[in-house]
Design a protein around this motif. Structure first.
Motif, PDB file in Angstrom:
ATOM      1  N   MET A   1       0.833  -1.174   0.000  1.00  0.00           N
ATOM      2  CA  MET A   1       0.000   0.000   0.000  1.00  0.00           C
ATOM      3  C   MET A   1       0.882   1.243   0.000  1.00  0.00           C
ATOM      4  O   MET A   1       1.926   1.261   0.626  1.00  0.00           O
ATOM      5  CB  MET A   1      -0.883   0.027   1.251  1.00  0.00           C
ATOM      6  CG  MET A   1      -2.006  -0.960   1.243  1.00  0.00           C
ATOM      7  SD  MET A   1      -3.112  -0.677   2.636  1.00  0.00           S
ATOM      8  CE  MET A   1      -3.629  -2.342   2.904  1.00  0.00           C
ATOM      9  N   ARG A   2       0.380   2.241  -0.711  1.00  0.00           N
ATOM     10  CA  ARG A   2       1.080   3.518  -0.768  1.00  0.00           C
ATOM     11  C   ARG A   2       0.063   4.629  -0.567  1.00  0.00           C
ATOM     12  O   ARG A   2      -1.005   4.614  -1.178  1.00  0.00           O
ATOM     13  CB  ARG A   2       1.762   3.692  -2.115  1.00  0.00           C
ATOM     14  CG  ARG A   2       2.889   2.704  -2.313  1.00  0.00           C
ATOM     15  CD  ARG A   2       3.623   2.967  -3.574  1.00  0.00           C
ATOM     16  NE  ARG A   2       4.650   1.941  -3.710  1.00  0.00           N
ATOM     17  CZ  ARG A   2       5.384   1.790  -4.770  1.00  0.00           C
ATOM     18  NH1 ARG A   2       5.221   2.566  -5.792  1.00  0.00           N
ATOM     19  NH2 ARG A   2       6.292   0.853  -4.810  1.00  0.00           N
ATOM     20  N   PHE A   3       0.427   5.573   0.257  1.00  0.00           N
ATOM     21  CA  PHE A   3      -0.464   6.674   0.564  1.00  0.00           C
ATOM     22  C   PHE A   3       0.207   7.986   0.231  1.00  0.00           C
ATOM     23  O   PHE A   3       1.400   8.165   0.462  1.00  0.00           O
ATOM     24  CB  PHE A   3      -0.871   6.643   2.042  1.00  0.00           C
ATOM     25  CG  PHE A   3      -1.551   5.357   2.424  1.00  0.00           C
ATOM     26  CD1 PHE A   3      -2.878   5.148   2.103  1.00  0.00           C
ATOM     27  CD2 PHE A   3      -0.854   4.352   3.071  1.00  0.00           C
ATOM     28  CE1 PHE A   3      -3.506   3.957   2.425  1.00  0.00           C
ATOM     29  CE2 PHE A   3      -1.468   3.157   3.400  1.00  0.00           C
ATOM     30  CZ  PHE A   3      -2.802   2.955   3.079  1.00  0.00           C
ATOM     31  N   ASN A   4      -0.574   8.903  -0.319  1.00  0.00           N
ATOM     32  CA  ASN A   4      -0.067  10.231  -0.648  1.00  0.00           C
ATOM     33  C   ASN A   4      -0.569  11.204   0.411  1.00  0.00           C
ATOM     34  O   ASN A   4      -1.725  11.629   0.378  1.00  0.00           O
ATOM     35  CB  ASN A   4      -0.545  10.644  -2.042  1.00  0.00           C
ATOM     36  CG  ASN A   4      -0.001  11.993  -2.458  1.00  0.00           C
ATOM     37  OD1 ASN A   4       0.602  12.715  -1.662  1.00  0.00           O
ATOM     38  ND2 ASN A   4      -0.215  12.340  -3.711  1.00  0.00           N
ATOM     39  N   PHE A   5       0.291  11.523   1.350  1.00  0.00           N
ATOM     40  CA  PHE A   5      -0.082  12.391   2.457  1.00  0.00           C
ATOM     41  C   PHE A   5      -0.196  13.856   2.026  1.00  0.00           C
ATOM     42  O   PHE A   5      -0.682  14.684   2.785  1.00  0.00           O
ATOM     43  CB  PHE A   5       0.907  12.235   3.613  1.00  0.00           C
ATOM     44  CG  PHE A   5       0.883  10.852   4.203  1.00  0.00           C
ATOM     45  CD1 PHE A   5      -0.124  10.485   5.089  1.00  0.00           C
ATOM     46  CD2 PHE A   5       1.837   9.909   3.853  1.00  0.00           C
ATOM     47  CE1 PHE A   5      -0.171   9.206   5.631  1.00  0.00           C
ATOM     48  CE2 PHE A   5       1.802   8.626   4.390  1.00  0.00           C
ATOM     49  CZ  PHE A   5       0.792   8.270   5.278  1.00  0.00           C
ATOM     50  N   ASN A   6       0.249  14.165   0.811  1.00  0.00           N
ATOM     51  CA  ASN A   6       0.149  15.527   0.297  1.00  0.00           C
ATOM     52  C   ASN A   6      -1.070  15.719  -0.605  1.00  0.00           C
ATOM     53  O   ASN A   6      -1.314  16.805  -1.100  1.00  0.00           O
ATOM     54  CB  ASN A   6       1.422  15.902  -0.481  1.00  0.00           C
ATOM     55  CG  ASN A   6       2.638  15.898   0.417  1.00  0.00           C
ATOM     56  OD1 ASN A   6       2.571  16.377   1.556  1.00  0.00           O
ATOM     57  ND2 ASN A   6       3.741  15.350  -0.059  1.00  0.00           N
ATOM     58  N   SER A   7      -1.809  14.647  -0.821  1.00  0.00           N
ATOM     59  CA  SER A   7      -2.982  14.694  -1.687  1.00  0.00           C
ATOM     60  C   SER A   7      -4.137  15.392  -0.988  1.00  0.00           C
ATOM     61  O   SER A   7      -4.243  15.385   0.243  1.00  0.00           O
ATOM     62  CB  SER A   7      -3.395  13.265  -2.055  1.00  0.00           C
ATOM     63  OG  SER A   7      -4.626  13.266  -2.744  1.00  0.00           O
ATOM     64  N   SER A   8      -5.015  15.973  -1.790  1.00  0.00           N
ATOM     65  CA  SER A   8      -6.232  16.574  -1.229  1.00  0.00           C
ATOM     66  C   SER A   8      -7.256  15.492  -0.877  1.00  0.00           C
ATOM     67  O   SER A   8      -8.221  15.761  -0.173  1.00  0.00           O
ATOM     68  CB  SER A   8      -6.831  17.578  -2.212  1.00  0.00           C
ATOM     69  OG  SER A   8      -7.211  16.913  -3.408  1.00  0.00           O
ATOM     70  N   GLU A   9      -7.010  14.277  -1.368  1.00  0.00           N
ATOM     71  CA  GLU A   9      -7.915  13.165  -1.065  1.00  0.00           C
ATOM     72  C   GLU A   9      -7.637  12.666   0.354  1.00  0.00           C
ATOM     73  O   GLU A   9      -6.489  12.383   0.703  1.00  0.00           O
ATOM     74  CB  GLU A   9      -7.706  12.030  -2.065  1.00  0.00           C
ATOM     75  CG  GLU A   9      -8.671  10.897  -1.883  1.00  0.00           C
ATOM     76  CD  GLU A   9      -8.580   9.914  -3.030  1.00  0.00           C
ATOM     77  OE1 GLU A   9      -9.641   9.519  -3.516  1.00  0.00           O
ATOM     78  OE2 GLU A   9      -7.454   9.553  -3.423  1.00  0.00           O
ATOM     79  N   PRO A  10      -8.682  12.554   1.169  1.00  0.00           N
ATOM     80  CA  PRO A  10      -8.480  12.122   2.552  1.00  0.00           C
ATOM     81  C   PRO A  10      -7.827  10.740   2.646  1.00  0.00           C
ATOM     82  O   PRO A  10      -8.068   9.873   1.793  1.00  0.00           O
ATOM     83  CB  PRO A  10      -9.901  12.080   3.129  1.00  0.00           C
ATOM     84  CG  PRO A  10     -10.720  12.936   2.233  1.00  0.00           C
ATOM     85  CD  PRO A  10     -10.081  12.846   0.876  1.00  0.00           C
ATOM     86  N   ILE A  11      -7.026  10.560   3.671  1.00  0.00           N
ATOM     87  CA  ILE A  11      -6.302   9.300   3.866  1.00  0.00           C
ATOM     88  C   ILE A  11      -7.273   8.134   4.028  1.00  0.00           C
ATOM     89  O   ILE A  11      -7.031   7.052   3.498  1.00  0.00           O
ATOM     90  CB  ILE A  11      -5.340   9.391   5.072  1.00  0.00           C
ATOM     91  CG1 ILE A  11      -4.271  10.467   4.824  1.00  0.00           C
ATOM     92  CG2 ILE A  11      -4.684   8.049   5.369  1.00  0.00           C
ATOM     93  CD1 ILE A  11      -3.372  10.203   3.635  1.00  0.00           C
TER      94      ILE A  11
END
Length: 120
Positions: A1-11
């Motif tokens: 899994m990879r998460f974009n913590f800078n995205s406007s999409e909530p975690i």
């Protein structure tokens, strides 16, 4: 899994999408246990409440089921539900847009079908 913590999409949505993708690609099989909320939060440094919120979306969609005291499992029929949902999104997002653009370009249905066949 990879998460974009800078995205406007909530975690929490990213959590749900990542697990859903794993179900779609059969990384997680029906009936199989998936990583716990605690494991995901620990491994990716995400608040457990955030992970749980994402998991609860999957439970609400019938893709994951909670077994009290045991963990979270991929629900029976989950993979086909994801495929069905993605097909509908593909139609709404891509096919409708394609047809609209073809109409603007005055491409007939027959011509459009030929272009699609050519692309395949």
């Amino acid at each position: 899994m990879r998460f974009n913590f800078n995205s406007s999409e909530p975690i929490y949505l990213q959590v749900a999408q990542q697990v859903q993708e794993a179900i779609f690609t059969k990384t997680y099989l029906e009936g199989e246990q998936i990583p716990s909320t605690t494991e995901i939060s620990r491994d990716f440094h995400i608040n457990p409440a955030t992970v749980l919120k994402g998991m609860n979306l999957l439970v609400a969609d019938g893709l994951v089921e909670k077994k009290r005291g045991i963990g979270m499992f991929v629900a029976e029929g989950a993979q086909s539900k994801v495929v069905e949902k993605r097909r509908e999104l593909f139609y709404q997002d891509e096919v409708v847009k394609l047809i609209s653009e073809a109409q603007k370009l005055q491409i007939s249905q027959t011509e459009l079908m030929e272009l699609i066949k050519r692309g395949f």
